[in-house]
Design a protein around this motif. Structure first.
Motif, mmCIF file in Angstrom:
data_model
loop_
_atom_site.group_PDB
_atom_site.id
_atom_site.type_symbol
_atom_site.label_atom_id
_atom_site.label_comp_id
_atom_site.label_asym_id
_atom_site.label_seq_id
_atom_site.Cartn_x
_atom_site.Cartn_y
_atom_site.Cartn_z
ATOM 1 N N LEU A 173 -43.852 38.085 4.998
ATOM 2 C CA LEU A 173 -45.035 38.692 4.181
ATOM 3 C C LEU A 173 -44.804 40.209 3.774
ATOM 4 O O LEU A 173 -45.002 40.665 2.697
ATOM 5 C CB LEU A 173 -46.178 38.440 4.930
ATOM 6 N N SER A 174 -44.083 41.063 4.592
ATOM 7 C CA SER A 174 -43.806 42.363 4.459
ATOM 8 C C SER A 174 -42.927 42.540 3.131
ATOM 9 O O SER A 174 -42.960 43.498 2.596
ATOM 10 C CB SER A 174 -43.360 43.005 5.646
ATOM 11 N N LEU A 175 -41.708 41.459 2.992
ATOM 12 C CA LEU A 175 -40.923 41.571 1.989
ATOM 13 C C LEU A 175 -41.716 41.314 0.631
ATOM 14 O O LEU A 175 -41.267 41.886 -0.500
ATOM 15 C CB LEU A 175 -39.854 40.403 2.183
ATOM 16 N N THR A 176 -42.804 40.562 0.738
ATOM 17 C CA THR A 176 -43.625 40.117 -0.555
ATOM 18 C C THR A 176 -44.205 41.472 -1.029
ATOM 19 O O THR A 176 -44.347 42.057 -2.056
ATOM 20 C CB THR A 176 -44.397 38.992 -0.420
ATOM 21 N N ALA A 218 -32.458 40.901 5.865
ATOM 22 C CA ALA A 218 -33.424 40.596 4.756
ATOM 23 C C ALA A 218 -34.119 41.596 4.281
ATOM 24 O O ALA A 218 -34.283 42.029 3.169
ATOM 25 C CB ALA A 218 -34.167 39.414 5.358
ATOM 26 N N CYS A 219 -34.401 42.613 5.439
ATOM 27 C CA CYS A 219 -35.049 43.678 5.193
ATOM 28 C C CYS A 219 -34.490 44.729 4.241
ATOM 29 O O CYS A 219 -34.786 45.361 3.597
ATOM 30 C CB CYS A 219 -35.736 44.278 6.421
ATOM 31 N N ALA A 220 -33.011 44.794 4.729
ATOM 32 C CA ALA A 220 -32.097 45.752 4.216
ATOM 33 C C ALA A 220 -31.759 45.555 2.716
ATOM 34 O O ALA A 220 -31.823 46.191 1.899
ATOM 35 C CB ALA A 220 -30.802 45.881 5.041
ATOM 36 N N LEU A 221 -31.597 44.124 2.696
ATOM 37 C CA LEU A 221 -31.570 43.699 1.139
ATOM 38 C C LEU A 221 -32.773 43.717 0.329
ATOM 39 O O LEU A 221 -32.539 44.231 -0.890
ATOM 40 C CB LEU A 221 -31.133 41.945 1.181
ATOM 41 N N GLY A 222 -33.699 43.643 0.839
ATOM 42 C CA GLY A 222 -35.141 43.915 0.136
ATOM 43 C C GLY A 222 -35.254 45.362 -0.271
ATOM 44 O O GLY A 222 -35.643 45.791 -1.524
ATOM 45 N N GLY A 223 -34.714 46.403 0.617
ATOM 46 C CA GLY A 223 -34.817 47.851 0.714
ATOM 47 C C GLY A 223 -33.995 48.239 -0.567
ATOM 48 O O GLY A 223 -34.179 49.007 -1.325
ATOM 49 N N GLY A 258 -35.521 49.645 -3.727
ATOM 50 C CA GLY A 258 -35.122 51.200 -3.989
ATOM 51 C C GLY A 258 -34.168 51.142 -5.152
ATOM 52 O O GLY A 258 -34.036 52.173 -5.830
ATOM 53 N N GLY A 259 -33.379 50.240 -5.363
ATOM 54 C CA GLY A 259 -32.392 50.530 -6.516
ATOM 55 C C GLY A 259 -33.132 50.367 -7.979
ATOM 56 O O GLY A 259 -32.719 51.294 -8.774
ATOM 57 N N VAL A 260 -33.962 49.530 -8.040
ATOM 58 C CA VAL A 260 -34.869 49.393 -9.365
ATOM 59 C C VAL A 260 -35.487 50.918 -9.687
ATOM 60 O O VAL A 260 -35.511 51.340 -10.552
ATOM 61 C CB VAL A 260 -35.429 47.970 -9.562
#
Length: 790
Positions: free
Chosen positions: A125-128, A400-405, A409-411
């Protein structure tokens, strides 16, 4: 291979059902014949035969010396049309879904198991929320609030002219700009909901049939079996209720995140002196916002998967009213923000920094709690082969959290660079806008540090592989018994074997990356919270060396995080246009989307919820109709699908089916990373329940390996390592050099045909006949198999 259990009275009809592995292949290649005909299925997944074998059951005398070959092709489930290339952007969601299935095997701890699942769903849910917050950061903060509010930025971009505060138009007020910009993240959330709903209908809505659902032992309809694992339960491959609940909750969470971004600035302005809008309206919206998030948390934590029965019921109040209520609140917040407020001007940044900090801290806390729960489960039933002593799931959740970050963050970094011109975001030198939240710059700064830390284990693995190859060289020469060994050929074989063994080192690398990411992420949050500035400015006043290192880390990390996002987009764009590139990306989905969507509803769809019922119903229907023998032959990921389908068969059908696996990751990857589903107990149970099972493996294979089952559960399963290459040098029979096959072309080895013939011989021979009436009717089950309702 042990001798057959009884003499063969009649060869009878025999079928070999071939299942390909990752990357896919064509039915013509699988059947070694350009003329193939689709027997059953559709353009997405189907079973094929050679055109000359269509009427094989009516002429069993033609097939007394060989089985009837059939090929099940499922590659279009993961690498079909070009739109599936966009699934790359859903990579963090897929990874967190894997973490759900990586829990350690434990019995007698149902509450702890439920807690593990709830924590993974909270991380999902935090990733969403993180993805939606990043879209709000780009559209609302950087574009509508900062750039449109500064003439130096908006004047350079004509498409922002109607929003420019300098022009004084109707849209120039900050609240109206925010309300209009909210359409972007709202459309993103709506698109994710649509894709999740559409892919469920296309991939995961295949209900099991009564002929393929195992009997319920507790109801007394079948004799007790040695083991009924989770993969053999009726509802494992059909979890509609949970996916629908999670889809509603995540959609609502996305809408509520947008609502917070729109309503927050207007509510704070109204609480200041001189606002023309009563502050009570903002307080009511904020109260409803908090209530909505509490409802979302309750929906996510309350219920997990139901595997013992078809999870076909729907919580219609939740899936219907929750997203609609959240969208209604977003509309109210947009109307409230668009209310006329003369004299209101946008300055600085929206308070998105606190959102990113809270999400990051929550993710770290959830991962730590998940690690504690996983360790407790592992200590209950320790298994030496389980990766990282049961901490594989928490480590993957951290990744997964790192990939989301990195993606979010990249965009944000790239858009800030584009709007602000040259220089690193947030440094304030010739800056037109303030840039993204400070935390994103801190997170970008730790990426170079992480890469430097990874150099040490990378070098160590390289040295270890080199030394292992040197030690293997004398063993290779002794195995092939060459009088004059060729040093180059020996080194090639030894190097291939040593490199294939690197797969077993993956858990250590994953654990190191996850641990370093957790610590560096905590440092980034602490630095951002303590300084309130980007690293390059926070270190002003320290030594020149520290200042230069901080600025270099920030600029390099900003470039790298933006470059990483562009790589994702470029790969997706290339795969959209290029079928070969799409097939390569499909290999990633072949491994990652085998498991049902139990944690994140926006993850790419689970192809096994279509493939496993396909295979199980074909095996059950064919054996019931012909009373014949069947060998299901699976390569690589196809062996995992084959074993999962065999688990779903009724006990009577399973005793007439043989399992042949080769290049199989069942134990080497799935058994170690998913011990609750492919652990030693489950594999021993499958070995005892299936009539016969044989597994072929090579030391040069980086993916497949041994099943590692002793003879206490029945005849030996493993045969290997097979020779690879088959011939060391040139011979009269093989005048050209034989390749090192590794993970491919197992069927080219003569051992394959020998083991297949031995499996058919061991199956109980039955006289060939066509049943007038099917022994068990195959029909769709509206609510579940008999004896499972209630």
């Amino acid at each position: 291979m042990p001798p057959p259990t009884q003499a063969t009275q009649s060869t009878g009809p025999a079928l070999e059902l071939l299942v390909h592995g990752v990357g896919g292949t064509t039915p013509q290649e699988m059947l070694v014949d350009p003329r193939t005909v689709r027997v059953t299925g559709d353009a997405t997944a189907a079973i094929y035969r050679r055109s000359g074998d269509i009427d094989a059951e009516q002429h069993p005398e033609r097939y007394r010396d060989r089985p009837i070959p059939e090929a099940y092709c499922w590659s279009n489930l993961t690498s079909g049309n070009g739109s599936r290339a966009l699934w790359l952007l859903l990579l963090p969601f897929m990874v967190i879904n894997l973490a759900h299935w990586m829990r350690p095997a434990a019995t007698g701890r149902p509450r702890t198991v439920r807690l593990y699942g709830a924590l993974v769903r909270l991380v999902a849910l935090s990733l969403t929320v993180l993805l939606t917050a990043a879209a709000c950061e780009v559209a609302l903060d950087l574009t509508a609030w900062q750039c449109a509010g500064v003439a130096a930025c908006s004047d350079q971009r004509s498409w922002l002219g109607f929003l420019s505060a300098a022009q004084g138009g109707w849209w120039s007020q900050p609240g109206r700009r925010l309300a209009l910009a909210a359409l972007v993240p709202t459309a993103l959330v709506g698109l994710l909901w649509y894709l999740s709903n559409r892919t469920w209908s296309a991939y995961e809505s295949q209900r099991p049939l009564t002929g393929t659902v195992p009997d319920d032992d507790s109801a007394g309809t079948a004799p007790a079996e040695p083991l009924r694992p989770a993969l053999g339960r009726p509802g494992f491959w059909f979890g509609r209720r949970l996916v629908a609940r999670l889809r509603a909750a995540h959609t609502a969470a996305g809408f509520l995140t947008v609502t917070a971004s729109v309503a927050g600035a207007a509510a704070r302005h109204d609480r200041a002196a001189g606002s023309s809008v009563p502050a009570v309206y903002g307080r009511v919206i904020e109260a409803l916002l908090v209530l909505g998030m509490l409802v979302v948390l309750w929906v996510v934590c309350r219920r997990g998967r139901s595997e013992r029965r078809l999870d076909n019921r729907l919580d219609r109040a939740v899936i219907t009213y929750l997203p609609g209520a959240a969208l209604t609140l977003l509309v109210l917040a947009s109307v409230h923000a668009a209310w006329s407020r003369p004299g209101w001007a946008s300055a600085g940044t929206l308070p998105g920094d606190i959102t990113f900090r809270v999400v990051t801290l929550a993710q770290g806390a959830f991962v730590v709690a998940l690690a504690a729960v996983a360790w407790r489960l592992y200590r209950r039933s320790p298994e030496p082969r389980t990766v990282m002593r049961g901490l594989g799931g928490p480590s993957v959740a951290m990744l997964a959290c790192a990939l989301g970050g990195v993606m979010t963050g990249g965009v944000a970094q790239r858009v800030a660079d584009w709007l602000d011109g040259p220089g690193s975001p947030g440094m304030g030198r010739s800056a037109v806008i303030d840039g993204p939240p400070v935390l994103l710059s801190w997170q970008a700064s730790v990426i170079p540090v992480l890469l430097v830390l990874l150099l040490i284990p990378g070098v160590a693995l390289g040295v270890r592989t080199y030394l292992a190859a040197r030690r293997l060289e004398p063993l290779v020469d002794a195995e092939y018994e060459e009088r004059r060994p060729d040093p180059a050929r020996t080194k090639q074989i030894a190097r291939t074997r040593a490199t294939a063994a690197l797969t077993d080192s993956a858990p250590g690398i994953v654990g190191l990356v996850s641990g370093a990411t957790l610590l560096l992420g905590a440092g980034a949050v602490g630095g951002a919270w303590a300084s309130g500035q980007v690293p390059g400015l926070a270190m002003d006043g320290s030594s020149p060396f520290v200042e230069s290192v901080a600025e270099a880390a920030q600029s390099t990390g900003s470039w790298m995080i933006g470059f990483g996002f562009l790589v994702f987009v470029a790969c997706g764009r290339r795969a959209y246009r290029d079928a070969s590139a799409r097939r390569t990306i499909g290999i990633l989905w072949d491994v990652g989307t085998f498991w049902p969507r139990a944690a994140h509803p926006f993850a790419p769809p689970c192809y096994a919820e279509r493939a496993v019922p396909d295979l199980a119903s074909r095996m059950s229907g064919w054996t019931a109709r012909t009373r014949g023998r069947l060998v299901i032959s699976g390569h690589s990921q196809g062996s995992v699908l084959a074993a999962s389908a065999v688990w779903q068969l009724p006990a009577g059908t399973r005793r007439r089916v043989a399992l042949l696996t080769y290049g199989s990751p069942i134990e080497r990857l799935y058994g170690r990373w998913f011990p609750a589903y492919f652990g030693p107990v489950q594999l021993h149970g499958l070995h005892r329940s299936v009539h016969c099972w044989r597994n072929l493996w090579r030391a040069t294979d980086p993916i497949g390996g041994e099943i590692r089952l002793g003879e206490e559960s029945g005849p030996e399963v493993d045969r290997g390592p097979l020779k690879d290459p088959l011939v060391y040098g040139r011979t009269p029979e093989h005048p050209l050099p034989e390749p090192v096959l590794g993970h491919s072309d197992y069927q080219a080895d003569p051992v394959f045909a020998q083991e297949r013939a031995a499996l058919l011989e061991r199956l109980t021979p039955l006289l060939p006949q066509q049943a007038d009436e099917p022994r068990q009717e195959l029909r769709e089950v509206p609510g579940g198999p008999p004896g499972t309702a209630g």
